[in-house]
Design an enzyme around this catalytic site. Structure first.
Site: not given
Ligand code: NAD
Length: 489
Positions: A148, A172, A175, A280, A382
């Site tokens: 997000f 994808k 959401e 991140c 985190e």
């Molecule tokens: P998230 O893991 O909740 O969601 C990311 C994606 O995974 C979304 O598209 C979501 O629909 C999907 N998803 C969520 N749960 C799932 C499941 N159980 N099974 C399959 N797919 C699933 O992450 P978020 O809250 O949207 O983003 C924040 C996180 O992303 C933080 O931990 C941040 O550090 C990390 N992030 C990392 C980087 C990097 O470059 N390493 C960059 C940006 C964000």
């Protein structure tokens, strides 16, 4: 507004029965409903993308990049609109959103160099009359799953390289923040990509799992939290796919007593509180070495409390809300945990009251905890919110040893005016992105985004040459052509 999927060049109503709500985190206003698309819609997108792949991979790279040049021009034309959309659905400030779109465009620009970047290699005469070639060919249908927090930039860490190398794509978006990519895909449609080359399927976990299990999809690029990154990596790999999965972070930032005072104070506060800490590459643990404690603690405190909160579209606003009420509650709970573990609350952002127009917003002002326990849970968790943890180390050895004991390795930064200290830190710190007098060491589009440890699962990272390698498979050709066979002509 119920969002539609984009499959085979057509905007299609989803048969989803469940939806996620997209709302402005600053006002609570509902902006859209995201369909949590069923597996059948992933299947439709994969089938159509596989059909489109047949011709797209035969399209010469010099032709494949033409829509990318158009996309770059269209993104420049719609720069402000895209940045405003990011503010509305994500809550960050307009300045931060502009920076995000600029980074997205830079990736389109770099991918326009694909004719050169995906060149192979040739060795003439590996034996008498025998030559050997290495050719790069696209892998097929690939999928991108995004988080997000950078709804406009992160999809573009992958999309331009995937299509330029001849793959067809299923996108994808998160959401929670799908609207910026809705615009992004509309621009790709206008840029003239053939039908089926770029597709978008909205959804949540079930939709993603359908991607991970689909036999037609050959590669998955993911960015999100570590728990989900591990799941993606394991399940997609078990199904024989290529995977690059970027996870969460807990970034340490070291301040030496000789650091430039004014610059360091400003950059460190920006790193922790920029994007309301939802980056991140946000610094989270600030490790003050020796006398840095006395110099910097009062200055960081003063700078943090002066930050102006509000709606990201309003002039003068320096910080927006966090993404949701649930997130605000989780962050508040972590602040409480830090206090329970013995930290001192120097600045408490939980007491912030927004103006009445933003009373439904999820605002948390900058918070600073001092003396955060080095072996406590908060120092390892985190937070993904505007919270600075101050920690103290006697010397550089202690600080580096503590950094390297951490679970994550997304970024580590150092502030000093000593070249020797800087070199040692660069050499020894176990993180894939290193900042020296830099608070957010985000790699430009022409470098890979190099997370380590639990911040990344895979071998080839996002962006640049790594993207090209990830989205292509090498083919080796060994050819024998004897001299005497040419004599007959
Ligand atoms: P998230 O893991 O909740 O969601 C990311 C994606 O995974 C979304 O598209 C979501 O629909 C999907 N998803 C969520 N749960 C799932 C499941 N159980 N099974 C399959 N797919 C699933 O992450 P978020 O809250 O949207 O983003 C924040 C996180 O992303 C933080 O931990 C941040 O550090 C990390 N992030 C990392 C980087 C990097 O470059 N390493 C960059 C940006 C964000």
């Amino acid at each position: 507004m119920e969002l539609k999927n984009y499959i085979g060049g057509v905007w299609r109503h989803s048969a989803a029965t469940e939806f996620a709500t997209v709302s402005d985190p600053a006002t609570g206003e509902v902006l859209a409903k995201t369909p949590l698309s069923p597996p059948s819609e992933v299947d439709m997108a994969a089938t159509i993308a596989a059909e489109a792949f047949v011709d797209w991979r035969r399209t010469p790279p010099v032709k494949r990049i033409q829509p990318l040049f158009k996309l770059k021009a269209l993104m420049e034309d719609h720069f402000d609109g895209m940045a405003e959309m990011i503010v509305l659905e994500n809550g960050k400030t307009i300045g931060e959103a502009r920076g995000e779109i600029r980074r997205a465009i830079e990736n389109v620009e770099v991918a326009c160099g694909i004719p050169l970047m995906m060149q192979g290699a040739v060795s003439e005469d590996i034996a008498r009359g025998i030559d050997e070639f290495m050719i790069r060919q696209p892998v097929g249908v690939v999928a991108i799953v995004a988080p997000f927090n950078f709804p406009g930039m992160i999809p573009f860490w992958f999309l331009p390289y995937a299509v330029a190398t001849g793959n067809t794509v299923i996108m994808k978006p998160s959401e929670r923040t799908p609207l910026t990519m809705q615009m992004g895909i509309e621009l790709m449609e206008a840029a003239g990509f053939p039908r089926g080359v770029v597709n978008m399927v909205h959804g949540g976990a079930e939709t993603v799992n359908a991607i991970l299990d689909h036999p037609t999809i050959k590669a998955v690029s993911f960015v999100g939290s570590t728990a989900v990154a591990k799941h993606i990596y394991a399940r997609a790999a078990a199904n024989g796919k290529r995977v690059q999965a970027q996870g969460g972070a807990k970034n340490p930032l070291l301040i030496m007593p000789d650091a430039d005072v004014e610059m360091t104070t400003k950059i460190v506060t920006d790193s922790v509180f920029g994007n309301s800490g939802q980056r991140c590459l946000a610094a989270s643990n600030i490790i003050l070495v020796g006398a840095a404690k006395e110099i910097f603690t009062p200055l960081l405190q003063k700078t943090a409390v002066s930050r102006v909160l509000g709606h990201g579209l309003d002039d003068g606003v320096e910080m927006g809300p966090v993404i949701s009420g649930q997130s605000k509650e989780r962050i508040s709970g972590l602040i409480e945990m830090g206090v329970r573990e013995g930290a001192e609350l120097l600045v408490d952002g939980r007491s912030f009251t927004p103006p009445s127009a933003l009373k439904e917003g999820h605002f948390l002002a900058p918070t600073i905890l001092d003396n955060v326990a080095i072996d406590g849970e908060l120092s390892r968790t985190e937070i993904f919110g505007p919270v600075m943890s101050l920690m103290h180390a006697a010397d550089l050895d202690e600080a580096i040893a503590w950094i390297n004991s951490g679970q994550y390795g997304n970024m580590a930064s150092l502030f000093t005016t000593s070249g020797g200290v800087a070199r040692r830190f660069r050499y020894e710190a176990q993180a894939g992105n290193i900042g020296i007098n830099i608070g957010v060491a985000a790699p430009m589009a022409f470098f890979p985004f190099s997370g380590w440890k639990d911040s990344f699962f895979g071998t080839l990272h996002a962006q640049s040459g790594h993207g090209v390698e990830f989205y292509t498979q090498t083919k080796i050709v060994v050819e024998r052509w004897l001299k005497e066979w040419s004599r007959q002509f």
